[in-house]
Design a protein around this motif. Structure first.
Motif: not given
Length: 123
Positions: A96-101
């Motif tokens: 999984a990827a989270r670009p922001l935060g």
């Protein structure tokens, strides 16, 4: 849109090792928070590990000391090295990827997901 493709899952004997890979198509990979989750049959998806942009890592208690998450920003790839595997590690493993935060340990914290790769630990 970010596409994530996991690979490396297979049947492995108890006590064995396995390395999963996740290739990202994202242009911002080096600044993305990347994570691994897993889902066993009949169970909810659970957090395994995440790695921040600066390679700071965090693990679920169930895998701490056995699993290692790492990243290669030159290859847009995140890895999960799994050692001393046991039957309770059997699951579909998702990248999984989270670009922001900030990083998170819940599925809802991540915007992009791979299709999963099956890991089966059995003799």
């Amino acid at each position: 849109q970010v596409q994530l493709v996991e690979s490396g899952g297979r049947l492995v004997q108890p006590g064995g090792s396995l390395r999963l890979s996740c290739l990202s198509s994202g242009d911002t990979f080096s600044s993305d928070i990347m994570a691994w989750f897993r889902q066993a049959p009949g169970k909810e998806r659970e957090f395994v590990a995440f790695i921040r942009q600066n390679s700071w890592t965090y693990y679920a208690d169930s895998v701490k000391g056995r699993f290692t998450i790492s990243r290669d920003n030159t290859k847009n790839t995140v890895y999960l090295q799994m050692n001393n595997l046991n039957s309770e590690d059997t699951a579909v493993y998702y990248c999984a990827a989270r670009p922001l935060g900030p990083p998170g340990v819940y599925s809802k914290d991540y915007a992009y997901w791979g299709q999963g790769t099956q890991v089966t630990v059995s003799s």
